[in-house]
Design an enzyme around this catalytic site. Sequence first.
Site, PDB file in Angstrom:
ATOM      1  CG  ASP A 188      -4.676  -0.446   3.421  1.00 37.90           C
ATOM      2  OD1 ASP A 188      -4.316   0.626   2.906  1.00 37.90           O
ATOM      3  OD2 ASP A 188      -4.199  -1.555   3.076  1.00 37.90           O
ATOM      4  CB  SER A 189      -3.515   5.120   4.643  1.00 43.97           C
ATOM      5  OG  SER A 189      -4.728   5.684   4.199  1.00 43.97           O
TER       6      SER A 189
ATOM      7  CG  ASP B  56      -7.648   0.348   0.559  1.00 46.12           C
ATOM      8  OD1 ASP B  56      -7.634  -0.172  -0.570  1.00 46.12           O
ATOM      9  OD2 ASP B  56      -6.728   1.067   0.995  1.00 46.12           O
TER      10      ASP B  56
ATOM     11  CE  LYS C 130      -6.873   2.003  -2.770  1.00 47.49           C
ATOM     12  NZ  LYS C 130      -5.773   1.108  -2.313  1.00 47.49           N
TER      13      LYS C 130
ATOM     14  CD  GLU D 212       1.025   4.568  -2.762  1.00 45.66           C
ATOM     15  OE1 GLU D 212      -0.024   3.892  -2.726  1.00 45.66           O
ATOM     16  OE2 GLU D 212       1.620   4.984  -1.753  1.00 45.66           O
TER      17      GLU D 212
HETATM   18  O1  KIV Z   1      -4.831   3.391   1.872  1.00 44.86           O
HETATM   19  C1  KIV Z   1      -4.619   4.408   1.197  1.00 44.86           C
HETATM   20  O2  KIV Z   1      -4.636   5.533   1.693  1.00 44.86           O
HETATM   21  C2  KIV Z   1      -4.338   4.229  -0.221  1.00 44.86           C
HETATM   22  C3  KIV Z   1      -3.933   5.458  -0.984  1.00 44.86           C
HETATM   23  C4  KIV Z   1      -2.511   5.734  -0.737  1.00 44.86           C
HETATM   24  C5  KIV Z   1      -4.237   5.336  -2.430  1.00 44.86           C
HETATM   25  O3  KIV Z   1      -4.392   3.160  -0.719  1.00 44.86           O
END
Ligand code: KIV
Length: 267
Positions: free
Chosen positions: A47-48, A86, A116, A185
């Site tokens: 979700d980044s 995610d 995740k 993290e």
């Molecule tokens: O969304 C993302 O990129 C993440 C990573 C930082 C593990 O959750």
Amino acid sequence: MREARITVPGLARKRRDGDKIVMLTAYDFPFAQILDRSGVDVLLVGDSVGTCVQGHDTTLPVTLDEMIYHCRMVTRATERALVVGDMPFGSYQRGVSAALDTACRLVQEGGVQAVKLEGGERVAEQIEAIARADIPVMGHIGLTPQSVHRMGGFRVQGRTESAKELLLRDARAVEAAGAFAVVLEGIPQALAPEITEALSIPTIGIGAGIGCDGQVMVLHDLLGLGDHTPPKFVREYVNLSEIVGKATRMYAEDVRLQKFPGEHESY
Ligand code: KIV
């Protein structure tokens, strides 16, 4: 010959054999294809995408429909990597039934092999329900970006003795609930090996030091794409912003000076 896809049991074997797990984020077809062909084990459609691609300050505005859209691009491009989708903010916090719906949509519509979600003890029920539905689920504890407002910013977690104990409890809860791996993290580097030893599932670090079973990085940080100062834990392997900027300026100059298109670029 096409290499077999990395699987959840395959990642458990890597931990057992001491082979480090390589994970990166991916959000679209061309980059996912490059990473897959480069031998990255796990692609996280993170979700980044909200901060790296959509231009938001946090990951909170990203919706489930948007995540599915990006998951489809990434899964279409991959043959070898395990793809993890995610679960965005708001798609599992309302309880087990919402979490199960989200995980099913990411698998069925997004084509991912695993999902995740962020949180420890407080999302154990959700993890348990998803795992019971035979959807592999990855945990994510420590600096969980969806908790930015509770944490008061993107701050390293687990610095005090009590915070450390809480993180160990979270890690154990995530494993007991049935997660196949967990992202650690933004925690002190001394704590990651303690958590890794306390668990039997792979730990994957980001800003957690070397003592994990694998590492994950945000692709745009590794590539130097974006105009923010990257956090301390980022290693920028190339500065694509500079390279793309230079190429674009060269193109603009050629157009303005009528040097493009040339004879061989025309019909
Ligand atoms: O969304 C993302 O990129 C993440 C990573 C930082 C593990 O959750």
